[in-house]
Design an enzyme around this catalytic site. Structure first.
Site, short mmCIF file in Angstrom:
data_model
loop_
_atom_site.label_atom_id
_atom_site.label_comp_id
_atom_site.label_asym_id
_atom_site.label_seq_id
_atom_site.Cartn_x
_atom_site.Cartn_y
_atom_site.Cartn_z
N LYS A 104 0.83 -1.33 -0.08
CA LYS A 104 -0.05 -0.01 -0.09
C LYS A 104 0.85 1.38 -0.06
O LYS A 104 0.48 2.04 -0.45
CB LYS A 104 -0.95 -0.09 1.04
N LYS A 157 -8.84 -10.66 -10.93
CA LYS A 157 -9.81 -11.07 -9.74
C LYS A 157 -10.84 -9.95 -10.38
O LYS A 157 -10.66 -8.60 -10.34
CB LYS A 157 -9.39 -10.92 -8.55
N LYS A 160 -13.99 -4.07 -7.36
CA LYS A 160 -15.31 -3.11 -7.25
C LYS A 160 -15.20 -2.19 -8.22
O LYS A 160 -15.92 -1.31 -8.85
CB LYS A 160 -15.24 -2.50 -5.99
#
Ligand code: TRP
Length: 338
Positions: free
Chosen positions: A114, A217, A220
């Site tokens: 991240k 994958k 959203k």
């Protein structure tokens, strides 16, 4: 004594079919098996570690809560609450921050990912890694909030406050649970036996792939994710556009993905019989639409009554607080806080 299960849920908005099959469905099954005492919470404080908008954060939190309830999390069977409403989480997290070494936090895979440390091309040898981390931290462009680094301490607090036996998580969270176990051991060694060491309950990694790019994958952000509250028309529209072209020697990952989904939603028997992909898509759209019909209804009802929803969450927080408060009191006494 029933085994106690605890897990945290990301608050990043509406859920898609991949989230459902990978986590939510299993939570509901664990809850309904009757053999466990379940604690589920929405990790809204963890949501502050990545960019957010206040309005979206509150809306996303309520939405995720509504979706969990609509999918079968039952506040009479499970303790269901928001992390930010049980203040003990942050207090214990601070204590753990003072126990955990910086090096360990810096090495967490989710942090390095991240914080985009990958941009600094970290090599696999320890000295080089250390040097790169130091360089990155000295770099003015290294805008990383400290919450992202301390994320695992809060997670350890989330877990250990409730002294659970099992923590169901996906693969990406295993390093965090390992650090939690380590923290528990450190604490026990230094201040006396306090925390039982929880076990990681690895959720089967279901790879539900994107409809538009079945090598990735489902996510959203991709506009083709099948959301749990999509209308039957919307589901069909998205599935009709799903990529089925054969693009590897082994076959078509798109078709495999659709077949896998069909099996998951109860269309096992004649998967091989589809001669045209259109039939497969239509059959799958029908199954998914049927599967979530009750969910859609329930979610609409829950979202129409926000007052009741916040009440459910407040009751959950108060149940959780009773246990968390006891553990924190024990911890404070052991470490010498009066
Ligand atoms: N970090 C977890 C995730 O991203 C969510 C989470 C927060 C969690 N606290 C937890 C999971 C405690 C298990 C236990 O999915």
């Amino acid at each position: 004594m029933k085994e106690r299960i605890l897990s945290g849920i990301r608050a990043s908005g509406k859920l898609h079919v991949g989230n459902y099959l990978g986590a939510l469905k299993q939570f509901v099954e664990l809850q309904n098996s009757g053999g466990h005492e379940c604690f589920f919470f929405i990790a809204d404080l963890h949501a502050l570690t990545t960019p957010f908008e206040p309005k979206e954060l509150s809306q996303n939190t309520l939405e995720v809560a509504a979706e969990y309830l609509a999918a079968g999390i039952d506040p009479d069977k499970s303790v269901f609450f928001l992390q930010s409403q049980v203040l003990e989480h942050t207090e214990l997290a601070w204590i753990f921050n003072c126990l955990t070494s910086l090096g360990e936090l810096l090495r967490m895979p989710q942090f390095t990912e991240k914080a985009k440390l990958s941009e600094y091309k970290i090599e696999n040898n320890v000295t080089a890694r250390r040097q790169f981390i130091v360089n990155a931290m000295n770099d003015m462009k290294f805008h990383v909030n400290a919450g992202l680094l301390n994320y695992p301490s809060l997670m350890a607090a989330d877990i250990l406050l409730y002294k659970p036996t099992l923590v169901p998580v996906g693969e990406d969270q295993v390093a965090h649970i390992d650090l939690t176990k380590h923290t528990a051991k450190l604490f026990n060694n230094r201040f006396g036996e306090t925390f039982p060491i929880p076990k990681t309950y690895l959720q089967k990694p279901l790879r539900i792939m994107s409809l538009s790019d079945p090598t990735k994958k489902m996510s959203k952000t991709g506009d083709e994710a099948l959301m749990l509250d999509d209308s039957p028309q919307e589901i069909l529209r998205k599935l009709k556009k799903a990529v089925t072209a054969t693009d590897t020697k082994k076959g078509s990952p798109g078709v495999e993905n659709l077949k896998f989904l069909l099996e998951q939603f109860g269309g096992t028997s004649r998967v091989k019989d589809f001669t045209k992909y259109n039939e497969l898509k239509e059959s799958l759209a029908k199954k998914i639409a049927e599967h979530f019909a009750e969910f859609r209804n329930k979610k609409t009802k829950i979202m129409a009554n926000k007052k009741q929803l916040t009440q459910i969450l407040a009751e959950g927080a108060s149940k959780a607080q009773k246990i968390a408060g006891k553990t924190l009191a024990e911890v404070k006494e052991k470490i010498g806080l009066i």
